[in-house]
Design a protein around this motif. Sequence first.
Motif, PDB file in Angstrom:
ATOM      1  N   SER A  51      40.314 185.520  29.103  1.00 24.75           N
ATOM      2  CA  SER A  51      39.606 186.348  28.391  1.00 24.75           C
ATOM      3  C   SER A  51      38.089 186.341  28.428  1.00 24.75           C
ATOM      4  O   SER A  51      37.774 185.264  29.025  1.00 24.75           O
ATOM      5  N   SER A  52      37.322 187.498  28.024  1.00 14.22           N
ATOM      6  CA  SER A  52      35.911 187.012  27.887  1.00 14.22           C
ATOM      7  C   SER A  52      35.581 186.275  26.999  1.00 14.22           C
ATOM      8  O   SER A  52      36.251 185.949  26.057  1.00 14.22           O
ATOM      9  N   LYS A 112      33.768 185.340  31.646  1.00 12.27           N
ATOM     10  CA  LYS A 112      35.189 185.000  31.639  1.00 12.27           C
ATOM     11  C   LYS A 112      35.544 183.425  31.392  1.00 12.27           C
ATOM     12  O   LYS A 112      34.779 182.695  31.942  1.00 12.27           O
TER      13      LYS A 112
END
Length: 366
Positions: A51-52, A112
């Motif tokens: 995920s970011s 990320k």
Amino acid sequence: MNTIITTTVTITAITGILAFLLTLADRTINNYGEVKIIINNDKEYIVEGGSSLLSSLMEQKIFIPSACGGKGTCGYCKVKVLEGGGPVLPTETPFMTKDELENKIRLSCQCKVKQEIKIEIPEELFNVKEYEAIVESIEDMTSVIKKLRLRLKEGEEINFKPGQYIQLKAPIYKGNDEEVYRAYSIASPPYHKNYIDLIIGYVPEGKATTYVHKILKEGDKVSFNGPYGDFYFHDDNNREIVLVAVGTGMAPILSILYHMKENNINRKATLYFGAKTPEDLFLLDEIKELESILPNFRFVPCLSRITEEHNWTGEKGRVNNALEKYIIDGDNKEAYLCGNPPMIDSVTAVLKDKGIPEEIIYYDKF
């Protein structure tokens, strides 16, 4: 006819297979497992990789400012990535200065989390929390501006500095298929810790402002996080205060004035407020009361679209015209500005020309 059916079935099958392969690839190739985030060299968090950085931190209840909800369009969510962030992406560079790029600043929504990552963030962000509140009141200030009072849940408090902002969540509703966060300055006094006031103008097709102006009702539940911002009142000196606002930029200025009233800060202060017509002026009763309580405070409304029918005897033109007229020099003065970028830029130029040092011209652009 049979050919058409066969073709349709074949395309559907191929599409299904491709979707399956993409899903499988995402679960295998992009399966980074558990990843460590190290913050300021003394706090460690284990998150699921992939995920970011912005959303990974949010899952840990660490909130980074992000007015666009993580889409890479606002440039607010900057953090310093010391190690493990990978290369800077083309989606980040338009929001970065040369110095920021050299100092390893990244947009956390674009970076990320794929491996152990070391970052630095301001310590005050650990004090940012997520709140649930009830809409206690909604008042029309003008035809396009509303004032909201959001009452926190029983027993909860928010601590903020006068001038700071929160991020209000607009949920999914008809016409808006995604949750978004938008930044709004707090208009209420810091000493009232169990509610906040917001002053929100309507922006056509704006996802959050449409939610506030068209959908939100008294008694509804809302969510927001905060406080944020390095625009806040500095009460460690005796300089004269120049306050400048247009439209909803009144919000943080009000918070500053309430703070001054509560703490008996009697420094000389003048609020120059820009609007188009008398119909665009609001909260005049509150400002008049502040003038009566703060002995050295003066309010100067400046209207830019006046006609003879308005019978206006006050200042005409934009706020920078009034500043040119009333400020003789910048000696022993500091300024707090809130409004749109053109106003901030033009007013800053005037104040610098009058001799106010740029480092004590504080502003909040929106």
